[in-house]
Each structure stands twice: as structure tokens, then as C-alpha cells.
Motif scaffolding. Structure first.
Motif, short mmCIF file in Angstrom:
data_model
loop_
_atom_site.label_atom_id
_atom_site.label_comp_id
_atom_site.label_asym_id
_atom_site.label_seq_id
_atom_site.Cartn_x
_atom_site.Cartn_y
_atom_site.Cartn_z
N PRO A 169 -3.45 91.13 -50.37
CA PRO A 169 -3.14 91.11 -51.81
C PRO A 169 -1.76 91.67 -52.15
N ALA A 170 -1.39 92.78 -51.52
CA ALA A 170 -0.10 93.40 -51.82
C ALA A 170 1.06 92.46 -51.50
N ILE A 171 0.95 91.71 -50.40
CA ILE A 171 2.00 90.77 -50.02
C ILE A 171 2.05 89.60 -51.00
N LEU A 172 0.88 89.11 -51.41
CA LEU A 172 0.84 88.02 -52.40
C LEU A 172 1.53 88.44 -53.69
N VAL A 173 1.27 89.66 -54.14
CA VAL A 173 1.88 90.14 -55.38
C VAL A 173 3.38 90.33 -55.20
N LEU A 174 3.81 90.92 -54.08
CA LEU A 174 5.23 91.13 -53.84
C LEU A 174 5.98 89.81 -53.73
N GLU A 175 5.37 88.83 -53.06
CA GLU A 175 6.00 87.52 -52.94
C GLU A 175 6.11 86.85 -54.30
N PHE A 176 5.06 86.99 -55.08
CA PHE A 176 5.01 86.45 -56.44
C PHE A 176 6.12 87.06 -57.30
N GLU A 177 6.24 88.38 -57.23
CA GLU A 177 7.25 89.08 -58.02
C GLU A 177 8.66 88.76 -57.54
N ASN A 187 3.45 94.31 -65.77
CA ASN A 187 3.37 93.61 -67.06
C ASN A 187 1.93 93.27 -67.43
N ILE A 188 1.18 92.76 -66.46
CA ILE A 188 -0.20 92.38 -66.72
C ILE A 188 -1.03 93.60 -67.10
N LEU A 189 -0.88 94.68 -66.35
CA LEU A 189 -1.65 95.90 -66.64
C LEU A 189 -1.30 96.46 -68.02
N ASN A 190 -0.02 96.53 -68.32
CA ASN A 190 0.40 97.10 -69.61
C ASN A 190 -0.08 96.26 -70.79
N ASN A 191 0.09 94.95 -70.70
CA ASN A 191 -0.29 94.08 -71.82
C ASN A 191 -1.80 93.90 -71.93
N LEU A 192 -2.47 93.89 -70.79
CA LEU A 192 -3.94 93.79 -70.83
C LEU A 192 -4.53 95.04 -71.47
N ALA A 296 -7.43 91.17 -59.25
CA ALA A 296 -7.88 89.80 -59.00
C ALA A 296 -7.12 88.82 -59.87
N LEU A 297 -6.93 89.16 -61.14
CA LEU A 297 -6.21 88.28 -62.05
C LEU A 297 -4.76 88.12 -61.60
N THR A 298 -4.12 89.21 -61.19
CA THR A 298 -2.74 89.15 -60.71
C THR A 298 -2.63 88.28 -59.46
N VAL A 299 -3.57 88.46 -58.53
CA VAL A 299 -3.54 87.69 -57.28
C VAL A 299 -3.80 86.21 -57.54
N PHE A 325 1.97 85.64 -72.09
CA PHE A 325 1.84 86.84 -72.91
C PHE A 325 1.38 88.09 -72.14
N LEU A 326 0.79 87.93 -70.96
CA LEU A 326 0.47 89.10 -70.14
C LEU A 326 1.52 89.31 -69.05
N MET A 327 1.89 88.22 -68.38
CA MET A 327 2.94 88.31 -67.36
C MET A 327 4.33 88.42 -67.98
N CYS A 328 4.48 87.87 -69.21
CA CYS A 328 5.79 87.79 -69.88
C CYS A 328 6.75 86.90 -69.11
N HIS A 329 6.20 85.79 -68.58
CA HIS A 329 7.04 84.82 -67.86
C HIS A 329 7.56 83.78 -68.84
#
Length: 348
Positions: A169-177, A187-192, A296-299, A325-329
Motif C-alpha cells: 500500500p505505501a508504494i501504491l500511494v507514493l507512486e500515485f503521489e 488531502n484525503i484525510l484532511n478533507n474527509l 483503502a479509499l486512497t489505495v 474535492f477530497l484529493m483536490c486533483h
């Protein structure tokens, strides 16, 4: 911790992480100690924060101790000064060079031979109990172009076999970012956190998601007040599709294995119970396990972007809301009026 030392010992890391998960039980991971992932995250955080610092005496002493002077003929006192300064300068230059080199090589600087080396290095590292996340991140960056092309012509099973780091999961998120050049998880945590309670209240008013709301109320009785916010955010993830009148089954299934090829969360047990098994599956293949519903939502969003998957028709508005609105993409795509209207209501 940095107010005491910039080079904590392993024991100090363990004490801090243990205290963290003891006070906030919902932060416990699935490792034996319950905080091994936090240990690695905190350790990497200190490395990252130390790198650009040049005016901290403790850091300069360590750098000068292990640095090498360029000119061995100068006097010892001058040599020590040069070691410190050159080590600091070199650290900054190397960091900039490595970032530029990774970017360039990930686009055009790799051949079949070097790609093979990175893939094998990735496989070897992933076999370890605690893989080096930074090393895997580097391998992912260097193989990005080849991997993107590989995904177009191979199944999920084949892709995960060739690039096992995609199961972390950590690699998926880092690659995504890295792809979006943004701190998506934050962003997701703050806005959620801002909209969670309103999502719950609105579902209660509409009388939808009754089982989830009841489970949330029950879970709060057995958790300390500090954990209630985390529980509310987790419940909001499950309730969000219901606000858009979409089928939650296109996002998650509880005690029912998914049959859709799209990425989906499989929950075995009760959704808001810490002991529940949370797995991300795609095309019938298990991608990874996650520790909580917000991760899970982020992944899930990461997988959509990394594998270039279109949103399921029955989950399009929900995921568009998460993206915008959660990711701010700020994607150059049209946002449905329903999504905009809901965002205005939740963030009002």
C-alpha cells in the motif's frame, strides 16, 4: 523528538511509536508489535528532514565524522571545515541530482538490461519481512515507462508478479503521489475529516446506511473519545456512495467476494471492527491488504490512476467527488452537476 535529538535510537523510535498506538488504538497496524510500519515511516521522516539542514550542530558533527575531505594535503583544522562544508553541499547537490536523474531515466534512460536489474532488485527486496520503501520507490520510478506499457498488454496477475512492489500500500500511494505531484493521502484525510460527520448526519436523515450508522454508534461505545473521529471518517467512506444514490458494491463488499474486474475493497467481518480483514482486489486478484478504510479509499484511487482504469459507471459520481474535492486533483475533466451540488452542501 527532534527537540531532543536528530538521530533517535531504535529504542527511542520504538517507545514513541508504542506510545502512539497505545493512546490511539485505531492507528495500530497489522504487524506483530502493532507499530512497525509507523517505526519505518518515522525513521524515513527523520532522514528526509535532516537532509537539507545545514545549521544544526548535531547534524554537522555526524556529517563531519563520516565525511571525506577532497584535499588530503590541507591542514587538519582546515580539512575538518572543508569536510563539513563539502558534505553539506554534496548532500544537497546529490539530492537534486538524484531527483533529476530519476526523472530523466524513468522517461528515456533505461534499457532492457537495466530494467531487468531493477525488476530483480524489486523482487528480492519484496521478499524481505520489512522491505526498504525508499529503494522500492526508486525502482518504481526507474521502471515507470516500461511498467505502464507492460500493463497495457498483461493481466493484473502478471503485472503484480513482475512488479511485486505494487502489492505494498505505501508504494501504491507514493507512486500515485509521484504521478500527480501532490500529497494525496494528506488531502484525503484532511478533507474527509471536514465532511465525515455531515455525511453521517445526512445519511441518517435520509434513512440510508442504517446498518453502518448503527455499527458506528456501537463501535463508539467501546472506543475512547479520541478514536471517534477516526471511526466517523471510516463510516463516511462506506456511506459516501449512498449520498450519490450509487451502488456501494462497486466500491466495497462486506463478507461477499467481488466478481467485478474493477478495483474494489473486500471486507471480511464487520466493517468498523479493527480485527476485520480489508483487502483490495482487482480482476479476481488480491492486490494488497490495508489497515483501515481511509487508507483503502486512497489505495483504490491510486490503483485507478496507476493502472489507468476508468471509474465504474455505478460509482462514477462518488469517485469523481473523491478525486476533485477530497484529493483536490484539478483534472481537466467535466465535473457532473450532482457532484458539485453535493460538494457545496458538504463543505458549506
Amino acid at each position: 523528538m527532534s527537540s531532543y535529538t536528530w538521530y533517535p535510537t531504535s529504542e527511542q523510535y520504538n517507545r514513541v511509536c508504542s506510545a502512539l498506538v497505545t493512546k490511539y488504538q485505531f492507528l495500530r497496524d497489522r504487524t506483530e508489535k502493532g507499530y512497525e510500519s509507523w517505526h519505518e515511516i518515522l525513521k524515513n521522516k527523520f532522514k528526509k528532514e535532516r537532509s537539507p539542514l545545514v545549521d544544526i550542530e548535531e547534524i554537522n558533527k555526524v556529517r563531519s565524522r563520516f565525511g571525506k575531505a577532497k584535499n588530503q594535503m590541507i591542514s587538519q583544522s582546515t580539512q575538518q571545515t572543508c569536510i563539513t562544508k563539502n558534505t553539506e553541499d554534496l548532500s544537497v547537490v546529490q539530492d537534486m541530482h538524484q531527483k533529476r536523474q530519476r526523472s530523466e531515466e524513468s522517461e528515456s534512460g533505461e534499457d532492457a538490461h537495466s530494467i531487468g536489474i531493477h525488476v530483480e532488485k524489486m523482487r528480492t527486496e519484496c521478499m524481505k519481512r520489512t522491505p526498504n520503501i525508499r529503494l522500492l520507490q526508486d525502482c518504481m520510478a526507474r521502471t515507470r515507462n516500461e511498467r505502464t506499457d507492460y500493463m497495457k498488454h498483461h493481466s493484473t496477475k502478471e503485472t503484480l508478479s513482475r512488479y511485486p512492489a505494487l502489492k505494498i500500500p505505501a508504494i501504491l500511494v507514493l507512486e500515485f503521489e509521484s504521478i500527480l505531484d501532490a500529497n494525496i493521502e494528506k488531502n484525503i484525510l484532511n478533507n474527509l475529516a471536514l465532511v465525515a460527520q455531515k455525511v453521517i448526519d445526512e445519511c441518517h436523515r435520509r434513512e440510508v446506511g442504517v446498518d453502518i450508522c448503527a455499527e458506528l454508534a456501537e463501535a463508539k461505545k467501546t472506543h475512547i473519545d479520541l478514536a471517534h473521529k477516526g471511526l466517523s471518517m471510516a463510516a463516511a467512506v462506506l456511506l459516501l456512495p449512498l449520498l450519490f444514490k450509487e451502488s456501494p458494491r462497486s466500491l466495497y463488499l462486506i463478507n461477499e467476494e467481488p466478481r467485478t474486474p474493477n478495483p474494489v475493497l473486500y471486507i471480511k467481518g464487520r466493517a468498523l471492527v479493527e480485527e476485520s480483514l480489508l483487502e483490495i482486489l482487482m480482476e479476481g486478484e488480491k492486490v494488497c491488504e490495508v489497515d483501515d478504510l481511509t487508507m483503502a479509499l486512497t489505495v483504490l484511487m491510486a490503483i485507478h490512476f496507476i493502472f489507468n482504469i476508468e471509474y465504474a459507471a455505478k460509482m462514477k459520481n462518488t469517485l469523481k467527488f473523491v478525486e476533485k474535492f477530497l484529493m483536490c486533483h484539478n483534472a481537466e475533466t467535466k465535473i457532473p452537476p450532482t457532484v458539485i451540488k453535493m460538494a457545496n452542501f458538504l463543505f458549506d
